[in-house]
Design a protein around this motif. Structure first.
Motif, short mmCIF file in Angstrom:
data_model
loop_
_atom_site.label_atom_id
_atom_site.label_comp_id
_atom_site.label_asym_id
_atom_site.label_seq_id
_atom_site.Cartn_x
_atom_site.Cartn_y
_atom_site.Cartn_z
N ASP A 160 -21.26 -63.26 -13.37
CA ASP A 160 -21.57 -62.00 -12.68
C ASP A 160 -22.41 -61.08 -13.56
O ASP A 160 -23.30 -60.38 -13.06
CB ASP A 160 -20.26 -61.29 -12.30
CG ASP A 160 -19.22 -62.23 -11.71
OD1 ASP A 160 -19.61 -63.26 -11.14
OD2 ASP A 160 -18.02 -61.94 -11.84
N THR A 172 -20.03 -61.60 -7.09
CA THR A 172 -19.46 -62.84 -7.61
C THR A 172 -19.28 -63.79 -6.44
O THR A 172 -19.41 -63.41 -5.27
CB THR A 172 -18.11 -62.60 -8.32
OG1 THR A 172 -17.77 -63.76 -9.07
CG2 THR A 172 -16.98 -62.29 -7.34
N TRP A 174 -17.11 -67.33 -4.61
CA TRP A 174 -15.75 -67.81 -4.41
C TRP A 174 -15.25 -68.67 -5.57
O TRP A 174 -14.07 -68.62 -5.90
CB TRP A 174 -15.66 -68.62 -3.12
CG TRP A 174 -15.99 -67.86 -1.89
CD1 TRP A 174 -16.04 -66.50 -1.74
CD2 TRP A 174 -16.34 -68.42 -0.61
NE1 TRP A 174 -16.40 -66.17 -0.45
CE2 TRP A 174 -16.58 -67.32 0.27
CE3 TRP A 174 -16.47 -69.72 -0.12
CZ2 TRP A 174 -16.94 -67.52 1.61
CZ3 TRP A 174 -16.83 -69.91 1.21
CH2 TRP A 174 -17.06 -68.82 2.06
N ALA A 177 -14.29 -66.31 -8.37
CA ALA A 177 -13.13 -65.53 -7.95
C ALA A 177 -11.87 -66.38 -7.91
O ALA A 177 -10.76 -65.85 -8.03
CB ALA A 177 -13.40 -64.92 -6.58
N THR A 180 -9.63 -65.75 -10.91
CA THR A 180 -9.15 -64.41 -11.24
C THR A 180 -7.67 -64.23 -11.00
O THR A 180 -7.04 -63.35 -11.54
CB THR A 180 -9.89 -63.34 -10.39
OG1 THR A 180 -9.61 -63.59 -9.01
CG2 THR A 180 -11.38 -63.37 -10.65
N MET A 183 -7.87 -63.81 -5.68
CA MET A 183 -8.49 -64.21 -4.41
C MET A 183 -7.59 -65.19 -3.67
O MET A 183 -7.05 -66.13 -4.27
CB MET A 183 -9.86 -64.84 -4.64
CG MET A 183 -10.61 -65.09 -3.34
SD MET A 183 -12.12 -66.08 -3.52
CE MET A 183 -11.41 -67.74 -3.64
N TRP A 190 -10.47 -61.28 -1.34
CA TRP A 190 -9.58 -60.63 -2.29
C TRP A 190 -8.24 -60.39 -1.60
O TRP A 190 -8.20 -59.92 -0.45
CB TRP A 190 -10.15 -59.31 -2.79
CG TRP A 190 -11.42 -59.40 -3.59
CD1 TRP A 190 -12.60 -58.77 -3.33
CD2 TRP A 190 -11.63 -60.13 -4.80
NE1 TRP A 190 -13.54 -59.08 -4.28
CE2 TRP A 190 -12.97 -59.91 -5.20
CE3 TRP A 190 -10.83 -60.97 -5.58
CZ2 TRP A 190 -13.52 -60.49 -6.34
CZ3 TRP A 190 -11.38 -61.55 -6.71
CH2 TRP A 190 -12.70 -61.31 -7.09
N LEU A 205 -13.68 -54.64 -8.44
CA LEU A 205 -14.10 -56.04 -8.41
C LEU A 205 -15.47 -56.16 -7.75
O LEU A 205 -15.80 -55.38 -6.85
CB LEU A 205 -13.08 -56.87 -7.62
CG LEU A 205 -11.64 -56.83 -8.14
CD1 LEU A 205 -10.72 -57.57 -7.19
CD2 LEU A 205 -11.56 -57.44 -9.54
N LEU A 208 -17.72 -60.23 -2.96
CA LEU A 208 -17.55 -61.68 -2.84
C LEU A 208 -18.63 -62.29 -1.94
O LEU A 208 -19.04 -61.68 -0.95
CB LEU A 208 -16.19 -62.00 -2.21
CG LEU A 208 -14.96 -62.00 -3.13
CD1 LEU A 208 -13.69 -62.15 -2.29
CD2 LEU A 208 -15.06 -63.11 -4.16
#
Length: 506
Positions: A160, A172, A174, A177, A180, A183, A190, A205, A208
């Motif tokens: 990112d 960012t 999938w 994410a 993280t 998600m 999220w 964040l 997405l």
């Protein structure tokens, strides 16, 4: 000539490569760096190292492009995952990146487990509660560096951050994410419930988007800095391991890959989310939008090989490359390394044990042990750990017929043969070991419409005849015994709290 630049941001280097749309590598530039490993299992890196590496490599690329009348039609970015970088609204970093190898967040993980059931986290995010992932790092930053956290406009991953430098967009995908712990792997959004419980504002964040999306266009500012033309589409290809899976033909069931760089990752394809009954494997978004991968990761593999070179091979002989000497000596030792067993938990363990306190070790050393045995034991220890994750994934998705291998260590034939023997399965190695950047190229070619789908793109871009390593039955039987011994050794240490005795030193 229409070409694509891929940018692969690894843990030890950033590589920019010019590819034709048929997969031919025309020119590459790399810049090396290393995370800084500090006391208390901290691992950090200055984002300035990535920014400088990006500018340096793209400067090199632009000269080649200009001198050879090449038209760059896209830039595709793939990178390491789960590291975090707090930035202000102008993308200036406010703290060193807390790296994916960092283990400072053990207490934050315990707090998360008090608020959210571990099975709920796993079924929602596809991840375990572990210091490896981003959410505990965010909580640590919030609790220990509140001033920096409160000043943060966004918390980014490494990919990112690079995307922002190229496009000025906070975005960012999938796949990133997926690492993280925030998600929902079932709908690629999220998770509001987790965010609310952890008191993390969704606004901090990035936005997405599906992998292989056009994140934005190359800004005039960075274009002028590196000598490229502005307005080039920038593709957010996804996490390095998911991209590597695409280039290693993990496009259908029955195929898996083992990609060995700083760490190792075993990945298999799935049409749906897959969960292990004991939460040992991970489920992540694939680089193919709307698909999934089942994944098991090992934190330290190739980095142990580098450590071995630096600590045990300080001098070369007659100008011989240190790795060549290391490989030559490893070949001298016998299958089983004359009884030496290496456990590769030099920075804790991920799958299948998930023990952040675990430590690396060499066992069964004698006065007859030679340096060549140590070298061979490292190769075997890495392959044995990878094999356990292959077998673990098979428990959840069914039989794996063939394993594609990639990464720097696969340049060594002995390591590939050891993998085939340990897995007791055929191993395939494609000529170009830079699977992550080729996967990014494949994704970009589909996004731009040059190929109809990923399978067609794979056939056109990965068009070499791979090397096949068939397992040796005799060696496979030996390694079956060694795997059993390794597990007994680990369990003896773990069940008797040996690791915890060394957790905080003397």
């Amino acid at each position: 000539m229409n070409c694509v630049i891929t940018i692969d941001v690894g843990t030890s280097s950033l590589k920019s490569t010019v590819y034709t749309l048929s997969g031919k590598s025309l020119y590459g530039s790399a810049s090396e760096y290393q995370p800084v490993f500090l006391k208390n299992n901290y691992a950090e890196q200055s984002p300035e190292t990535w920014k400088n590496a990006l500018i340096q490599t793209l400067n090199d690329i632009s000269k080649y492009v200009s001198n050879n009348s090449i038209d760059i039609i896209a830039i595709s970015v793939t990178s390491q995952r789960a590291s975090i970088i707090p930035v202000d609204k102008h993308g200036n970093y406010l703290h060193n990146a807390i790296m994916w190898q960092d283990k400072r967040t053990t207490q934050e993980c315990k707090k998360i487990s008090k608020f959210i059931d571990i099975n709920t986290i796993y079924r929602k995010t596809g991840l375990r509660i572990d210091p490896y992932f981003s959410a505990p790092k965010m909580l640590w930053l919030k609790e220990n560096c509140s001033e920096i956290y409160n000043k943060s406009y966004k918390i980014l991953g490494v990919q990112d951050f690079i995307i922002y430098l190229l496009t000025n967009k906070f975005i960012t995908d999938w796949t990133q994410a997926s690492r993280t712990m925030l998600m929902d792997i079932n709908n690629f959004k999220w998770d509001r419930d987790i965010l609310d419980i952890l008191e993390i504002n969704e606004e901090i964040l990035p936005e997405l988007c599906p992998p292989a999306s056009i994140a934005g266009k190359l800004t005039d500012q960075i274009a002028n800095t590196v000598g490229l033309k502005g307005g080039i589409p920038v593709i957010i290809a996804g996490g390095d391991q998911q991209c590597a899976a695409v280039a290693l033909n993990i496009l259908q069931e029955g195929y898996a890959e083992a990609n060995t760089g700083t760490g190792s990752f075993v990945i298999a394809y799935s049409d749906k989310p897959v969960f292990d009954i004991k939460n040992r494997t991970l489920c992540s978004a694939a680089a193919i939008p709307g698909k999934w991968v089942v994944e098991a990761g090992i934190l330290t593999t190739g980095t142990i090989y580098r450590w071995l070179k630096e600590q045990f091979y300080p001098d070369s002989i007659d100008g011989e490359n240190k790795y060549e000497l290391l490989n030559k000596e490893a070949s001298i030792s016998t299958t089983g390394a004359n009884g030496v067993i290496m456990i590769p938990h030099f920075q804790g363990s991920a799958a299948p044990y998930w023990n952040p306190d675990a430590k690396g070790m060499f066992f069964n050393l004698t006065l007859g042990t030679k340096r060549s045995d140590i070298a061979r034991s490292v190769l075997e220890g890495i392959a044995l750990e990878i094999a356990e994750n292959v077998f673990l994934i098979e428990e959840n998705i069914g039989n794996i017929n063939t394993i594609s291998v990639a990464g720097g260590m696969t340049r060594f034939d002995l390591f590939n043969q050891i993998q085939a023997d340990v897995f007791n399965k055929p191993v395939i190695k494609y000529e170009n070991s830079e699977a992550s950047s080729l996967g990014a190229l494949i994704s970009t070619s589909v996004t731009l419409g040059y190929y109809e789908n990923y399978k067609i793109a794979f056939k056109n871009i990965i068009n070499d005849n791979p090397t096949l390593y068939d397992p040796c039955d005799k060696n496979a039987e030996i390694y079956k015994i060694i795997i059993n011994r390794k597990n007994k050794l680990y369990n003896a240490l773990n069940e008797n709290d040996i690791y915890s005795l060394f957790k905080y030193g003397i």
